[in-house]
Design a protein around this motif. Sequence first.
Motif, PDB file in Angstrom:
ATOM      1  N   TRP A 141     -18.324  -1.853  -3.544  1.00  0.00           N
ATOM      2  CA  TRP A 141     -18.049  -2.750  -2.407  1.00  0.00           C
ATOM      3  C   TRP A 141     -16.969  -2.156  -1.509  1.00  0.00           C
ATOM      4  CZ3 TRP A 141     -19.707  -6.640   0.402  1.00  0.00           C
ATOM      5  CH2 TRP A 141     -18.811  -7.290   1.237  1.00  0.00           C
ATOM      6  N   GLN A 142     -15.873  -1.689  -2.112  1.00  0.00           N
ATOM      7  CA  GLN A 142     -14.788  -1.147  -1.307  1.00  0.00           C
ATOM      8  C   GLN A 142     -15.216   0.131  -0.601  1.00  0.00           C
ATOM      9  OE1 GLN A 142     -11.825  -2.769  -0.778  1.00  0.00           O
ATOM     10  NE2 GLN A 142     -11.650  -1.237   0.854  1.00  0.00           N
ATOM     11  N   GLN A 143     -16.007   0.958  -1.256  1.00  0.00           N
ATOM     12  CA  GLN A 143     -16.502   2.173  -0.607  1.00  0.00           C
ATOM     13  C   GLN A 143     -17.365   1.830   0.602  1.00  0.00           C
ATOM     14  OE1 GLN A 143     -18.359   3.879  -4.089  1.00  0.00           O
ATOM     15  NE2 GLN A 143     -16.663   5.304  -4.454  1.00  0.00           N
ATOM     16  N   ASP A 164      10.099  -5.894   6.512  1.00  0.00           N
ATOM     17  CA  ASP A 164      11.241  -6.797   6.375  1.00  0.00           C
ATOM     18  C   ASP A 164      11.148  -7.694   5.148  1.00  0.00           C
ATOM     19  OD1 ASP A 164      12.325  -5.750   8.682  1.00  0.00           O
ATOM     20  OD2 ASP A 164      11.528  -7.333   9.988  1.00  0.00           O
ATOM     21  N   VAL A 165       9.964  -7.836   4.580  1.00  0.00           N
ATOM     22  CA  VAL A 165       9.801  -8.710   3.405  1.00  0.00           C
ATOM     23  C   VAL A 165       9.347  -7.920   2.186  1.00  0.00           C
ATOM     24  CG1 VAL A 165       9.369 -10.792   4.755  1.00  0.00           C
ATOM     25  CG2 VAL A 165       7.456  -9.306   4.148  1.00  0.00           C
ATOM     26  N   SER A 166       9.403  -6.599   2.262  1.00  0.00           N
ATOM     27  CA  SER A 166       8.981  -5.753   1.145  1.00  0.00           C
ATOM     28  C   SER A 166      10.132  -5.531   0.171  1.00  0.00           C
ATOM     29  CB  SER A 166       8.485  -4.394   1.653  1.00  0.00           C
ATOM     30  OG  SER A 166       7.341  -4.551   2.455  1.00  0.00           O
ATOM     31  N   ALA A 167       9.772  -5.214  -1.064  1.00  0.00           N
ATOM     32  CA  ALA A 167      10.780  -4.902  -2.074  1.00  0.00           C
ATOM     33  C   ALA A 167      11.534  -3.636  -1.685  1.00  0.00           C
ATOM     34  CB  ALA A 167      10.106  -4.719  -3.428  1.00  0.00           C
ATOM     35  N   PRO A 168      12.799  -3.531  -2.068  1.00  0.00           N
ATOM     36  CA  PRO A 168      13.583  -2.325  -1.742  1.00  0.00           C
ATOM     37  C   PRO A 168      12.892  -1.062  -2.272  1.00  0.00           C
ATOM     38  CG  PRO A 168      15.019  -4.062  -2.584  1.00  0.00           C
ATOM     39  CD  PRO A 168      13.607  -4.548  -2.772  1.00  0.00           C
ATOM     40  N   GLY A 169      12.788  -0.068  -1.397  1.00  0.00           N
ATOM     41  CA  GLY A 169      12.203   1.208  -1.782  1.00  0.00           C
ATOM     42  C   GLY A 169      10.696   1.279  -1.686  1.00  0.00           C
ATOM     43  N   PHE A 170      10.046   0.137  -1.436  1.00  0.00           N
ATOM     44  CA  PHE A 170       8.571   0.138  -1.426  1.00  0.00           C
ATOM     45  C   PHE A 170       8.016   0.985  -0.287  1.00  0.00           C
ATOM     46  CE2 PHE A 170       4.595  -1.804   0.172  1.00  0.00           C
ATOM     47  CZ  PHE A 170       3.777  -1.508  -0.902  1.00  0.00           C
ATOM     48  N   VAL A 171       8.593   0.870   0.893  1.00  0.00           N
ATOM     49  CA  VAL A 171       8.052   1.560   2.063  1.00  0.00           C
ATOM     50  C   VAL A 171       8.083   3.074   1.868  1.00  0.00           C
ATOM     51  CG1 VAL A 171       8.348   1.958   4.535  1.00  0.00           C
ATOM     52  CG2 VAL A 171       8.645  -0.341   3.602  1.00  0.00           C
ATOM     53  N   GLU A 172       9.067   3.568   1.104  1.00  0.00           N
ATOM     54  CA  GLU A 172       9.138   5.010   0.853  1.00  0.00           C
ATOM     55  C   GLU A 172       7.926   5.510   0.067  1.00  0.00           C
ATOM     56  OE1 GLU A 172      11.771   3.020   0.704  1.00  0.00           O
ATOM     57  OE2 GLU A 172      12.845   3.912   2.392  1.00  0.00           O
ATOM     58  N   HIS A 173       7.224   4.602  -0.578  1.00  0.00           N
ATOM     59  CA  HIS A 173       6.040   4.972  -1.361  1.00  0.00           C
ATOM     60  C   HIS A 173       4.748   4.509  -0.682  1.00  0.00           C
ATOM     61  CE1 HIS A 173       8.349   6.292  -4.884  1.00  0.00           C
ATOM     62  NE2 HIS A 173       9.157   5.286  -4.632  1.00  0.00           N
ATOM     63  N   ARG A 174       4.816   4.254   0.614  1.00  0.00           N
ATOM     64  CA  ARG A 174       3.647   3.721   1.327  1.00  0.00           C
ATOM     65  C   ARG A 174       2.430   4.639   1.187  1.00  0.00           C
ATOM     66  NH1 ARG A 174       2.919   5.822   6.482  1.00  0.00           N
ATOM     67  NH2 ARG A 174       2.251   3.857   7.449  1.00  0.00           N
ATOM     68  N   GLY A 175       2.645   5.940   1.116  1.00  0.00           N
ATOM     69  CA  GLY A 175       1.541   6.882   0.996  1.00  0.00           C
ATOM     70  C   GLY A 175       0.865   6.871  -0.358  1.00  0.00           C
ATOM     71  N   ASP A 176       1.507   6.261  -1.349  1.00  0.00           N
ATOM     72  CA  ASP A 176       0.929   6.206  -2.693  1.00  0.00           C
ATOM     73  C   ASP A 176       0.023   4.999  -2.890  1.00  0.00           C
ATOM     74  OD1 ASP A 176       2.508   8.423  -3.282  1.00  0.00           O
ATOM     75  OD2 ASP A 176       4.160   7.181  -4.030  1.00  0.00           O
ATOM     76  N   VAL A 177       0.137   4.002  -2.000  1.00  0.00           N
ATOM     77  CA  VAL A 177      -0.533   2.720  -2.232  1.00  0.00           C
ATOM     78  C   VAL A 177      -2.051   2.862  -2.191  1.00  0.00           C
ATOM     79  CG1 VAL A 177      -0.875   0.389  -1.330  1.00  0.00           C
ATOM     80  CG2 VAL A 177       1.421   1.383  -1.390  1.00  0.00           C
ATOM     81  N   TRP A 178      -2.563   3.498  -1.156  1.00  0.00           N
ATOM     82  CA  TRP A 178      -4.014   3.574  -1.007  1.00  0.00           C
ATOM     83  C   TRP A 178      -4.677   4.373  -2.130  1.00  0.00           C
ATOM     84  CZ3 TRP A 178      -7.691   0.997   1.261  1.00  0.00           C
ATOM     85  CH2 TRP A 178      -8.975   1.564   1.319  1.00  0.00           C
ATOM     86  N   PRO A 179      -4.188   5.588  -2.444  1.00  0.00           N
ATOM     87  CA  PRO A 179      -4.807   6.317  -3.567  1.00  0.00           C
ATOM     88  C   PRO A 179      -4.744   5.531  -4.876  1.00  0.00           C
ATOM     89  CG  PRO A 179      -3.411   7.775  -2.284  1.00  0.00           C
ATOM     90  CD  PRO A 179      -3.151   6.392  -1.783  1.00  0.00           C
ATOM     91  N   ALA A 180      -3.635   4.818  -5.118  1.00  0.00           N
ATOM     92  CA  ALA A 180      -3.517   4.038  -6.357  1.00  0.00           C
ATOM     93  C   ALA A 180      -4.508   2.882  -6.364  1.00  0.00           C
ATOM     94  CB  ALA A 180      -2.090   3.512  -6.496  1.00  0.00           C
ATOM     95  N   LEU A 185      -9.697   0.771  -8.792  1.00  0.00           N
ATOM     96  CA  LEU A 185     -11.089   0.331  -8.766  1.00  0.00           C
ATOM     97  C   LEU A 185     -11.960   1.251  -9.622  1.00  0.00           C
ATOM     98  CD1 LEU A 185     -11.565  -0.651  -5.005  1.00  0.00           C
ATOM     99  CD2 LEU A 185     -11.160  -2.163  -6.962  1.00  0.00           C
ATOM    100  N   THR A 186     -11.669   2.543  -9.588  1.00  0.00           N
ATOM    101  CA  THR A 186     -12.401   3.485 -10.435  1.00  0.00           C
ATOM    102  C   THR A 186     -12.223   3.142 -11.906  1.00  0.00           C
ATOM    103  OG1 THR A 186     -12.118   5.237  -8.786  1.00  0.00           O
ATOM    104  CG2 THR A 186     -12.672   5.921 -11.019  1.00  0.00           C
ATOM    105  N   MET A 187     -11.015   2.749 -12.278  1.00  0.00           N
ATOM    106  CA  MET A 187     -10.746   2.343 -13.658  1.00  0.00           C
ATOM    107  C   MET A 187     -11.389   0.993 -13.962  1.00  0.00           C
ATOM    108  SD  MET A 187      -6.709   3.439 -13.702  1.00  0.00           S
ATOM    109  CE  MET A 187      -6.406   2.765 -15.329  1.00  0.00           C
ATOM    110  N   ASN A 188     -11.350   0.093 -12.980  1.00  0.00           N
ATOM    111  CA  ASN A 188     -11.843  -1.271 -13.195  1.00  0.00           C
ATOM    112  C   ASN A 188     -13.313  -1.318 -13.579  1.00  0.00           C
ATOM    113  OD1 ASN A 188     -13.294  -3.705 -11.418  1.00  0.00           O
ATOM    114  ND2 ASN A 188     -11.572  -4.404 -12.658  1.00  0.00           N
TER     115      ASN A 188
END
Length: 214
Positions: A141-143, A164-180, A185-188
């Motif tokens: 579905w996501q694909q 402004d409402v994100s956890a501290p340090g989260f934005v620094e890892h923004r590039g990791d979110v999509w691959p994760a 989903l691959t694991m699911n």
Amino acid sequence: SDGSTSRGRIELTYDAAGQAAGLPPSVWFKSSPTFTTRLVTGLTGAAMNEGRFYTQVRPALDLMAPHGFYGRADPVSCRSIVLIEDLARTRGASFGGPAERYVTRPMAESMVRELAAYHGAMWQSSRFAGDLGWLPSSLQWQQRVNAAIPFEKRTLIGIDRAVDVSAPGFVEHRGDVWPAFMQSLTMNVTGPQTFLHQDLHAGNWYSTDDGTMG
């Protein structure tokens, strides 16, 4: 009202036979009459799947979800329509989006019971290899959505807007979110299979007068 689909109420009148059969005085429709609605619901397969849910899946489940009367989508033009129960009339339903709806603990518990009702009923169902073989996995579905909409780009924009409402340090890892996300989903899909709702935001829930959620 218009969004990913066009929606509204159809008032109905019947001859004597229809009245004797107790047919509903109104139904709710969802359709895709515009280029944008056909693009969003057609290319992702959402319109076809929704019609099939009301005609093939919903009748076998004990849910608060509306009963369906008709569902059809054209695979070439992506025009579609579903006719479903008018919940405001039949169950006194009230609706609201994330900004308007406050969910109490009893309402949240009602939501969990509703989800469990179809997750449990469809858990490892043999129908997935039979008449429901058309259902995509969460990964498929996501694909499909990714091929129709620049979903990764929209995800990054969303992260930046929520800084402004994100956890501290989260934005620094923004590039990791999509691959994760895609890896999750691959694991699911290697685990047990059941039937899922793809879009469980607050605007897709309704409540009755006693707080029961559907």
